[in-house]
Design a protein around this motif. Sequence first.
Motif, PDB file in Angstrom:
ATOM      1  N   VAL A   1       6.948  -4.341  -8.588  1.00 19.87           N
ATOM      2  CA  VAL A   1       5.792  -4.476  -7.334  1.00 19.87           C
ATOM      3  C   VAL A   1       5.555  -2.827  -7.058  1.00 19.87           C
ATOM      4  CG1 VAL A   1       6.112  -4.875  -4.850  1.00 19.87           C
ATOM      5  CG2 VAL A   1       7.414  -6.327  -6.491  1.00 19.87           C
ATOM      6  N   VAL A   2       3.958  -2.837  -7.079  1.00 19.69           N
ATOM      7  CA  VAL A   2       3.467  -1.693  -6.868  1.00 19.69           C
ATOM      8  C   VAL A   2       3.227  -1.373  -5.290  1.00 19.69           C
ATOM      9  CG1 VAL A   2       1.518  -0.560  -7.332  1.00 19.69           C
ATOM     10  CG2 VAL A   2       2.244  -2.105  -8.845  1.00 19.69           C
ATOM     11  N   ILE A   3       3.078  -0.304  -4.655  1.00 20.23           N
ATOM     12  CA  ILE A   3       2.990   0.210  -3.497  1.00 20.23           C
ATOM     13  C   ILE A   3       1.569   0.856  -3.350  1.00 20.23           C
ATOM     14  CG2 ILE A   3       3.760   1.257  -1.397  1.00 20.23           C
ATOM     15  CD1 ILE A   3       6.637   0.560  -2.433  1.00 20.23           C
ATOM     16  N   PHE A   4       0.676   0.211  -2.587  1.00 23.30           N
ATOM     17  CA  PHE A   4      -0.247   1.057  -2.439  1.00 23.30           C
ATOM     18  C   PHE A   4      -0.612   1.578  -0.796  1.00 23.30           C
ATOM     19  CE2 PHE A   4      -1.711  -1.335  -6.021  1.00 23.30           C
ATOM     20  CZ  PHE A   4      -2.408  -0.652  -6.768  1.00 23.30           C
TER      21      PHE A   4
ATOM     22  N   GLN B   1      -1.540  11.805   4.842  1.00 22.77           N
ATOM     23  CA  GLN B   1      -1.862  10.591   5.705  1.00 22.77           C
ATOM     24  C   GLN B   1      -0.572   9.514   5.707  1.00 22.77           C
ATOM     25  OE1 GLN B   1      -5.417   8.599   4.293  1.00 22.77           O
ATOM     26  NE2 GLN B   1      -5.903  10.432   3.085  1.00 22.77           N
ATOM     27  N   LEU B   2       0.397   9.729   4.840  1.00 23.85           N
ATOM     28  CA  LEU B   2       1.746   9.138   4.608  1.00 23.85           C
ATOM     29  C   LEU B   2       2.606   9.373   5.758  1.00 23.85           C
ATOM     30  CD1 LEU B   2       2.331   9.059   1.036  1.00 23.85           C
ATOM     31  CD2 LEU B   2       1.261   7.179   2.342  1.00 23.85           C
ATOM     32  N   LYS B   3       2.258   8.968   7.271  1.00 21.45           N
ATOM     33  CA  LYS B   3       3.043   9.122   8.139  1.00 21.45           C
ATOM     34  C   LYS B   3       3.908   8.160   8.640  1.00 21.45           C
ATOM     35  CE  LYS B   3       0.367  12.841   9.340  1.00 21.45           C
ATOM     36  NZ  LYS B   3       0.641  14.031   8.957  1.00 21.45           N
ATOM     37  N   LEU B   4       4.843   8.369   9.243  1.00 19.22           N
ATOM     38  CA  LEU B   4       5.846   7.220   9.911  1.00 19.22           C
ATOM     39  C   LEU B   4       5.188   6.374  10.409  1.00 19.22           C
ATOM     40  CD1 LEU B   4       9.029   7.236  10.062  1.00 19.22           C
ATOM     41  CD2 LEU B   4       8.824   8.094  12.458  1.00 19.22           C
TER      42      LEU B   4
ATOM     43  N   ALA C   1       4.819  -3.997   5.255  1.00 23.29           N
ATOM     44  CA  ALA C   1       5.398  -3.035   4.929  1.00 23.29           C
ATOM     45  C   ALA C   1       4.953  -1.570   5.276  1.00 23.29           C
ATOM     46  CB  ALA C   1       5.629  -2.980   3.423  1.00 23.29           C
ATOM     47  N   ARG C   2       5.844  -0.866   6.107  1.00 19.90           N
ATOM     48  CA  ARG C   2       5.232   0.349   6.451  1.00 19.90           C
ATOM     49  C   ARG C   2       6.363   1.578   5.870  1.00 19.90           C
ATOM     50  NH1 ARG C   2       2.092  -0.166  10.513  1.00 19.90           N
ATOM     51  NH2 ARG C   2       1.713  -2.370  11.290  1.00 19.90           N
ATOM     52  N   ILE C   3       5.620   2.751   5.915  1.00 20.00           N
ATOM     53  CA  ILE C   3       6.579   4.046   5.757  1.00 20.00           C
ATOM     54  C   ILE C   3       7.511   4.221   6.797  1.00 20.00           C
ATOM     55  CG2 ILE C   3       6.451   6.566   5.542  1.00 20.00           C
ATOM     56  CD1 ILE C   3       4.980   5.156   3.062  1.00 20.00           C
ATOM     57  N   GLN C   4       8.773   4.168   6.489  1.00 15.90           N
ATOM     58  CA  GLN C   4      10.075   4.294   7.442  1.00 15.90           C
ATOM     59  C   GLN C   4      10.559   5.658   7.557  1.00 15.90           C
ATOM     60  OE1 GLN C   4      13.627   2.476   5.942  1.00 15.90           O
ATOM     61  NE2 GLN C   4      13.942   1.583   7.791  1.00 15.90           N
TER      62      GLN C   4
ATOM     63  N   PRO D   1       1.038   1.706   7.454  1.00 11.66           N
ATOM     64  CA  PRO D   1       1.084   0.503   6.521  1.00 11.66           C
ATOM     65  C   PRO D   1       0.908   0.857   5.165  1.00 11.66           C
ATOM     66  CG  PRO D   1      -1.015   0.501   7.856  1.00 11.66           C
ATOM     67  CD  PRO D   1      -0.257   1.716   8.414  1.00 11.66           C
ATOM     68  N   VAL D   2       1.561  -0.021   4.350  1.00  9.45           N
ATOM     69  CA  VAL D   2       1.282   0.151   2.852  1.00  9.45           C
ATOM     70  C   VAL D   2       1.208  -1.497   2.199  1.00  9.45           C
ATOM     71  CG1 VAL D   2       2.598   2.331   2.570  1.00  9.45           C
ATOM     72  CG2 VAL D   2       3.754   0.329   2.253  1.00  9.45           C
ATOM     73  N   GLN D   3       0.751  -1.587   1.330  1.00  9.62           N
ATOM     74  CA  GLN D   3       0.268  -2.830   0.643  1.00  9.62           C
ATOM     75  C   GLN D   3       1.291  -3.087  -0.416  1.00  9.62           C
ATOM     76  OE1 GLN D   3      -2.421  -0.693   1.396  1.00  9.62           O
ATOM     77  NE2 GLN D   3      -2.228  -1.572   3.298  1.00  9.62           N
TER      78      GLN D   3
END
Length: 114
Positions: free
Chosen positions: A55-58, A33-36, A89-92, A39-41
């Motif tokens: 800083v944790v990323i969810f 599901q971690l596509k370009l 924040a997003r997967i880049q 969104p991440v938190q």
Amino acid sequence: MTHVLKGFEPRRHYLDFHLAAFAYYDGLEVIDQLKLGAPVQLMTEPENIHDPHAVVIFFENTKIGYVPADYNQELSKFLYFGYGDIFEARIQMVNHETHPERQFRVVVKLKDNR
């Protein structure tokens, strides 16, 4: 008084980084599901015994790693004091062919609330 150059548009980019510690958390459960652009938190973890600025990323409700320590001090202050809503924040970048610590890049941008 604020002055804005006509036609000037500042960049919203705040920072970007490779996702740290991906191999140690639950990223594999959501890796498909971690596509370009996904969104991440971002959340602070002040009780972290290794780094009080952690800083944790969810992704959704899954912990997938951390902001690297070299990038987290200023960001953690904003988040800790309740200013996290100014960021998105997003997967880049996604590259499943490389080391787990280099597979994902995250970009943090300022939200455009105009």
